[in-house]
Design a protein around this motif. Structure first.
Motif, PDB file in Angstrom:
ATOM      1  N   PRO A 161      18.468   6.639  -1.860  1.00  9.61           N
ATOM      2  CA  PRO A 161      19.853   7.074  -1.648  1.00  9.61           C
ATOM      3  C   PRO A 161      20.895   5.977  -1.920  1.00  9.61           C
ATOM      4  CG  PRO A 161      18.486   7.795   0.172  1.00  9.61           C
ATOM      5  CD  PRO A 161      17.649   6.895  -0.678  1.00  9.61           C
ATOM      6  N   VAL A 162      20.514   4.731  -1.804  1.00  5.61           N
ATOM      7  CA  VAL A 162      21.469   3.645  -2.036  1.00  5.61           C
ATOM      8  C   VAL A 162      21.179   2.894  -3.332  1.00  5.61           C
ATOM      9  CG1 VAL A 162      22.012   3.298   0.393  1.00  5.61           C
ATOM     10  CG2 VAL A 162      20.089   2.070  -0.613  1.00  5.61           C
ATOM     11  N   ASP A 163      20.374   3.489  -4.200  1.00  5.65           N
ATOM     12  CA  ASP A 163      19.995   2.830  -5.451  1.00  5.65           C
ATOM     13  C   ASP A 163      21.198   2.716  -6.384  1.00  5.65           C
ATOM     14  OD1 ASP A 163      18.533   1.663  -7.469  1.00  5.65           O
ATOM     15  OD2 ASP A 163      17.775   3.564  -8.240  1.00  5.65           O
ATOM     16  N   THR A 164      21.480   1.495  -6.779  1.00  7.77           N
ATOM     17  CA  THR A 164      22.531   1.255  -7.771  1.00  7.77           C
ATOM     18  C   THR A 164      21.952   0.394  -8.878  1.00  7.77           C
ATOM     19  OG1 THR A 164      23.289  -0.656  -6.507  1.00  7.77           O
ATOM     20  CG2 THR A 164      24.443   1.425  -6.140  1.00  7.77           C
ATOM     21  N   PHE A 165      22.097   0.846 -10.085  1.00  8.44           N
ATOM     22  CA  PHE A 165      21.670   0.109 -11.272  1.00  8.44           C
ATOM     23  C   PHE A 165      20.170  -0.181 -11.302  1.00  8.44           C
ATOM     24  CE2 PHE A 165      26.063  -1.301 -10.349  1.00  8.44           C
ATOM     25  CZ  PHE A 165      26.685  -0.652 -11.410  1.00  8.44           C
ATOM     26  N   GLY A 166      19.358   0.654 -10.656  1.00  6.39           N
ATOM     27  CA  GLY A 166      17.914   0.502 -10.724  1.00  6.39           C
ATOM     28  C   GLY A 166      17.359  -0.705  -9.991  1.00  6.39           C
ATOM     29  N   TRP A 167      17.973  -1.126  -8.930  1.00  7.70           N
ATOM     30  CA  TRP A 167      17.544  -2.305  -8.176  1.00  7.70           C
ATOM     31  C   TRP A 167      16.399  -2.005  -7.219  1.00  7.70           C
ATOM     32  CZ3 TRP A 167      18.971  -7.338  -8.630  1.00  7.70           C
ATOM     33  CH2 TRP A 167      20.042  -7.605  -9.482  1.00  7.70           C
ATOM     34  N   THR A 168      16.014  -0.760  -7.087  1.00  5.75           N
ATOM     35  CA  THR A 168      15.004  -0.380  -6.107  1.00  5.75           C
ATOM     36  C   THR A 168      13.695  -1.130  -6.313  1.00  5.75           C
ATOM     37  OG1 THR A 168      15.977   1.803  -5.860  1.00  5.75           O
ATOM     38  CG2 THR A 168      13.721   1.543  -5.123  1.00  5.75           C
ATOM     39  N   MET A 169      13.182  -1.154  -7.516  1.00  4.34           N
ATOM     40  CA  MET A 169      11.894  -1.814  -7.767  1.00  4.34           C
ATOM     41  C   MET A 169      11.983  -3.325  -7.555  1.00  4.34           C
ATOM     42  SD  MET A 169       9.742   0.467  -8.040  1.00  4.34           S
ATOM     43  CE  MET A 169       8.314  -0.468  -8.449  1.00  4.34           C
ATOM     44  N   ILE A 170      13.107  -3.918  -7.870  1.00  3.34           N
ATOM     45  CA  ILE A 170      13.285  -5.356  -7.631  1.00  3.34           C
ATOM     46  C   ILE A 170      13.262  -5.627  -6.130  1.00  3.34           C
ATOM     47  CG2 ILE A 170      14.901  -7.286  -7.850  1.00  3.34           C
ATOM     48  CD1 ILE A 170      15.748  -6.023 -10.548  1.00  3.34           C
ATOM     49  N   ILE A 171      13.944  -4.790  -5.362  1.00  4.11           N
ATOM     50  CA  ILE A 171      13.980  -4.962  -3.908  1.00  4.11           C
ATOM     51  C   ILE A 171      12.591  -4.746  -3.310  1.00  4.11           C
ATOM     52  CG2 ILE A 171      14.894  -3.989  -1.767  1.00  4.11           C
ATOM     53  CD1 ILE A 171      17.497  -3.423  -3.319  1.00  4.11           C
ATOM     54  N   VAL A 172      11.873  -3.740  -3.790  1.00  2.00           N
ATOM     55  CA  VAL A 172      10.526  -3.469  -3.279  1.00  2.00           C
ATOM     56  C   VAL A 172       9.606  -4.658  -3.536  1.00  2.00           C
ATOM     57  CG1 VAL A 172       8.470  -2.044  -3.629  1.00  2.00           C
ATOM     58  CG2 VAL A 172      10.700  -0.967  -3.403  1.00  2.00           C
ATOM     59  N   ALA A 227       0.817  -1.220   0.000  1.00  2.00           N
ATOM     60  CA  ALA A 227       0.000   0.000   0.000  1.00  2.00           C
ATOM     61  C   ALA A 227       0.848   1.267   0.000  1.00  2.00           C
ATOM     62  CB  ALA A 227      -0.927   0.003   1.216  1.00  2.00           C
ATOM     63  N   HIS A 228       2.068   1.194   0.543  1.00  2.00           N
ATOM     64  CA  HIS A 228       2.923   2.373   0.663  1.00  2.00           C
ATOM     65  C   HIS A 228       4.268   2.160  -0.040  1.00  2.00           C
ATOM     66  CE1 HIS A 228       0.171   2.598   4.169  1.00  2.00           C
ATOM     67  NE2 HIS A 228       0.027   3.828   3.694  1.00  2.00           N
ATOM     68  N   THR A 229       4.212   1.755  -1.272  1.00  2.00           N
ATOM     69  CA  THR A 229       5.421   1.479  -2.039  1.00  2.00           C
ATOM     70  C   THR A 229       6.301   2.712  -2.169  1.00  2.00           C
ATOM     71  OG1 THR A 229       4.178  -0.157  -3.292  1.00  2.00           O
ATOM     72  CG2 THR A 229       6.257   0.549  -4.231  1.00  2.00           C
ATOM     73  N   GLU A 230       5.691   3.879  -2.291  1.00  2.00           N
ATOM     74  CA  GLU A 230       6.467   5.113  -2.477  1.00  2.00           C
ATOM     75  C   GLU A 230       7.349   5.417  -1.270  1.00  2.00           C
ATOM     76  OE1 GLU A 230       2.663   6.013  -0.537  1.00  2.00           O
ATOM     77  OE2 GLU A 230       3.086   5.046  -2.430  1.00  2.00           O
ATOM     78  N   LEU A 231       6.929   5.036  -0.074  1.00  2.00           N
ATOM     79  CA  LEU A 231       7.760   5.253   1.108  1.00  2.00           C
ATOM     80  C   LEU A 231       9.008   4.376   1.088  1.00  2.00           C
ATOM     81  CD1 LEU A 231       5.008   5.497   3.880  1.00  2.00           C
ATOM     82  CD2 LEU A 231       6.288   7.357   2.810  1.00  2.00           C
ATOM     83  N   ILE A 232       8.845   3.137   0.668  1.00  2.58           N
ATOM     84  CA  ILE A 232       9.997   2.231   0.580  1.00  2.58           C
ATOM     85  C   ILE A 232      10.959   2.716  -0.497  1.00  2.58           C
ATOM     86  CG2 ILE A 232      10.733  -0.136   0.178  1.00  2.58           C
ATOM     87  CD1 ILE A 232       7.914  -0.972   1.073  1.00  2.58           C
TER      88      ILE A 232
END
Length: 140
Positions: A50-61, A39-44
């Motif tokens: 700040p630690v995003d490398t190579f666009g891994w943020t969405m995979i981690i989420v 429900a709160h994906t934008e917060l994650i």
């Protein structure tokens, strides 16, 4: 494999309904956090940017959400409890660590620490007698 069998025998000999209720509460809490993450994906994403490398943020989420949702359900019913918890431990350890690296939020720190400690306990203890694992084992 023999170590797991020894742990299961020990856990089944020393089990009671309290441990099973604790496992169910842990699974329900993790499932709730999965729903909350969804429900709160934008917060994650804001925390991870700040630690995003190579666009891994969405995979981690997506990993966080799915592991909490499905792992929480598996822990609640007591099916594949140890593998489900094994996937949870890095997430919970990172949640505890994140409070020291980023802004310290005492409520989140306490929640993550308790969930981590309970997960480590059930990683050793297993699912107990009141679980699908135990029922399936008895039918074999």
């Amino acid at each position: 494999m023999s170590a797991i069998m020894k742990l299961n025998k020990w856990a089944n000999a020393h089990t009671n309904i309290g441990f099973d209720m604790l496992r169910i509460c842990l699974g329900a809490f993790l499932f709730y956090k999965g729903v909350d993450f969804m429900a709160h994906t934008e917060l994650i994403i804001g925390v991870l940017n700040p630690v995003d490398t190579f666009g891994w943020t969405m995979i981690i989420v997506h990993y966080l959400t799915m592991v909490h949702l499905f792992g929480g359900l598996l822990i609640v019913i007591g099916l594949l409890t140890r593998p489900a918890i094994l996937l949870q431990v890095p997430i919970l350890f990172s949640a505890v660590l994140l409070n020291f690296v980023g802004e310290m939020v005492p409520e989140n720190f306490i929640q993550a620490l308790i969930a981590l400690l309970l997960s480590l306990f059930f990683l050793v203890y297993g699912s107990g007698k009141h679980s699908v694992d135990y029922t399936l084992k008895m039918r074999m």
